[in-house]
Design a protein around this motif. Sequence first.
Motif, mmCIF file in Angstrom:
data_model
loop_
_atom_site.group_PDB
_atom_site.id
_atom_site.type_symbol
_atom_site.label_atom_id
_atom_site.label_comp_id
_atom_site.label_asym_id
_atom_site.label_seq_id
_atom_site.Cartn_x
_atom_site.Cartn_y
_atom_site.Cartn_z
ATOM 1 N N VAL A 71 47.864 16.986 72.012
ATOM 2 C CA VAL A 71 49.163 16.577 71.420
ATOM 3 C C VAL A 71 50.146 17.155 72.398
ATOM 4 N N LEU A 72 50.045 18.199 72.948
ATOM 5 C CA LEU A 72 51.296 19.149 73.820
ATOM 6 C C LEU A 72 51.661 18.177 74.845
ATOM 7 N N PRO A 73 50.719 17.387 75.618
ATOM 8 C CA PRO A 73 51.395 16.377 76.533
ATOM 9 C C PRO A 73 52.200 15.240 75.964
ATOM 10 N N GLN A 74 51.863 14.719 74.893
ATOM 11 C CA GLN A 74 52.706 13.874 74.140
ATOM 12 C C GLN A 74 53.949 14.340 73.597
ATOM 13 N N ILE A 75 54.061 15.645 73.127
ATOM 14 C CA ILE A 75 55.207 16.155 72.689
ATOM 15 C C ILE A 75 56.211 16.291 73.867
ATOM 16 N N GLU A 76 55.784 16.727 75.107
ATOM 17 C CA GLU A 76 56.783 16.634 76.171
ATOM 18 C C GLU A 76 57.210 15.384 76.372
ATOM 19 N N LYS A 77 56.721 14.249 76.236
ATOM 20 C CA LYS A 77 57.039 12.773 76.421
ATOM 21 C C LYS A 77 58.160 12.495 75.077
ATOM 22 N N THR A 99 60.571 14.250 65.871
ATOM 23 C CA THR A 99 59.175 14.516 65.503
ATOM 24 C C THR A 99 58.708 15.473 66.471
ATOM 25 N N GLY A 100 58.851 15.279 67.750
ATOM 26 C CA GLY A 100 58.316 16.368 68.746
ATOM 27 C C GLY A 100 58.654 17.523 68.740
ATOM 28 N N LYS A 121 57.233 23.203 66.747
ATOM 29 C CA LYS A 121 57.421 24.359 66.248
ATOM 30 C C LYS A 121 56.184 24.645 65.551
ATOM 31 N N LEU A 122 55.374 23.817 64.935
ATOM 32 C CA LEU A 122 54.169 24.203 64.074
ATOM 33 C C LEU A 122 53.377 24.499 64.936
ATOM 34 N N ILE A 123 53.094 24.241 66.161
ATOM 35 C CA ILE A 123 52.052 24.851 67.051
ATOM 36 C C ILE A 123 52.495 26.166 67.493
#
Length: 655
Positions: free
Chosen positions: A559-565, A577-578, A583-585
């Motif tokens: 998920v982290l690479p997608q969060i960066e996008k 959403t990102g 924050k949860l991670i």
Amino acid sequence: MATPVVTKTAWKLQEIVAHASNVSSLVLGKGSGRLLATGGDDCRVNLWSINKPNCIMSLTGHTSPVESVRLNTPEELIVAGSQSGSIRVWDLEAAKILRTLMGHKANICSLDFHPYGEFVASGSQDTNIKLWDIRRKGCVFRYRGHSQAVRCLRFSPDGKWLASAADDHTVKLWDLTAGKMMSEFPGHTGPVNVVEFHPNEYLLASGSSDRTIRFWDLEKFQVVSCIEGEPGPVRSVLFNPDGCCLYSGCQDSLRVYGWEPERCFDVVLVNWGKVADLAICNDQLIGVAFSQSNVSSYVVDLTRVTRTGTVTRDPVQDHRPLAQPPPNPSAPLRRIYERPSTTCSKPQRVKQNSESERRSPSSEDDRDERESRAEIQNAEDYNEIFQPKNSISRTPPRRSEPFPAPPEDDAATAKEAAKPSSAMDVQFPVPNLEVLPRPPVVASTPAPKAEPAIIPATRNEPIGLKASDFLPAVKIPQQAELVDEDAMSQIRKGHDTMCVVLTSRHKNLDTVRAVWTTGDIKTSVDSAVAINDLSVVVDLLNIVNQKASLWKLDLCTTVLPQIEKLLQSKYESYVQTGCTSLKLILQRFLPLITDMLAAPPSVGVDISREERLHKCRLCYKQLKSISGLVKSKSGLSGRHGSTFRELHLLMASLD
């Protein structure tokens, strides 16, 4: 013999919940003093009638918090500027979007309508001032000169000048026809928050965070006088309609000033905190203030306030010396504005060295206008205020009676006046009736009424289509399926591209759902990522974010690479959403990651520990990549800025 009831000089009128999130701006209609517009972090502009609990109309279309709102003098148009720099103009009588104006590169801090022509001025945090022709959607002029955010704009009563106040401690006066600065007024030692023209004379007042109000002569272009010792930053001032005095909305008080010489006529204690705007109606001054999602309104009875003369009644013991008024206060000391009898002509174009610019409407603007809506929330109030067309001028709320004051000796009445109203949650609008020349009236309290001719719709109907295109005159259960098909065919008209996008998205979600039913969350997320459609990733993360127990360390690596996008997306919902996922991670896994990386190497072979260490290293690398992006966005203002600042603090242990 009965004791006469003593009424208050100032009282709280009402408190309402104006938005589903924080209120970011508000303004009173200066024509009636009874119309209130609020802008919120929920990207909506809501319209209210003072002393009524229900929202009249909710205006949508902005995609970022609304930073500034303004009503024109007849209160038939409203303009709102957003945090992203976009401006939208709505026609309140027609209940529809009128114009979308794009061009500023930062927050819209100030707006004003020209008093005669169909023009709007906007001031931004990008330091530019723009004059827009709302008939042609074009920028007529761009004025450059301020070095910091432009906080307030006001047109002169004759429509020839524009005054601007900015954070750079200056007030500037612009000639609209020539397209250049006429004069600059230095002297303030703090950001200037507000400027107001005298209603008749060539006089300008400015209020600053340096706790002073300065008066400027617009013939000699010099300071007339300076009021010092305000209890806090000056954010709202208003001249009396006849120009006899100036009202200043201070912290928990109203102060009444004269300027030649400077003197305080009166101080009225009002428990309104930081008042945001003032207006006058029926010899009553209306003040409004906001805190979080609530908006409060207050009334000051001006018949009980000293506005002229030499006697100063000051309940907070203002010991400044009293000065004598001018020998003949009725005779103006300066020129008087000459107001044109008709609307002013379009400002002339100037040569290229005037720093003016022109832009043509684009298809993007047209799309924004189609996506903007004016949703009528209270048909009865809307019809009463905006719909009468057969009268010379709208009667209500302009000629309403003064707001009654609660008796000072009636504690129950005063308490009731201060109690928050049960205003509706505007995030979930109640059904409103179709806008017709004579639409049916919805009663605010239950009463035996005839059924409306049509079924109420949940949202305002699309422009150009009638409610009958979507709904039958009578509900017939066996025809429900046919009606749905007809409605869908009407909705699809002119939206072929959007239908293709939504169909593709639905197909992709079906693919992910098929994997989700197996119970393998990691594989479901992998399949969503493999589709290479961020909208599908957002939909899936919005579900996973609701249950923190679904998160595992191996899921973070995907998920982290997608969060960066997502954090770099232009869509606000993607960014939100990102941020939630990140924050949860950070809260669940950052301590584990840092502890694993700091622990000494293990003795012997521990495959599970090696796998966990590998995942932690991968997550750490991805988080380090994201931390630079979070740090760069932590300086933003508004809701997202505070979110990024919180994430930046959570990621501090990475360093």
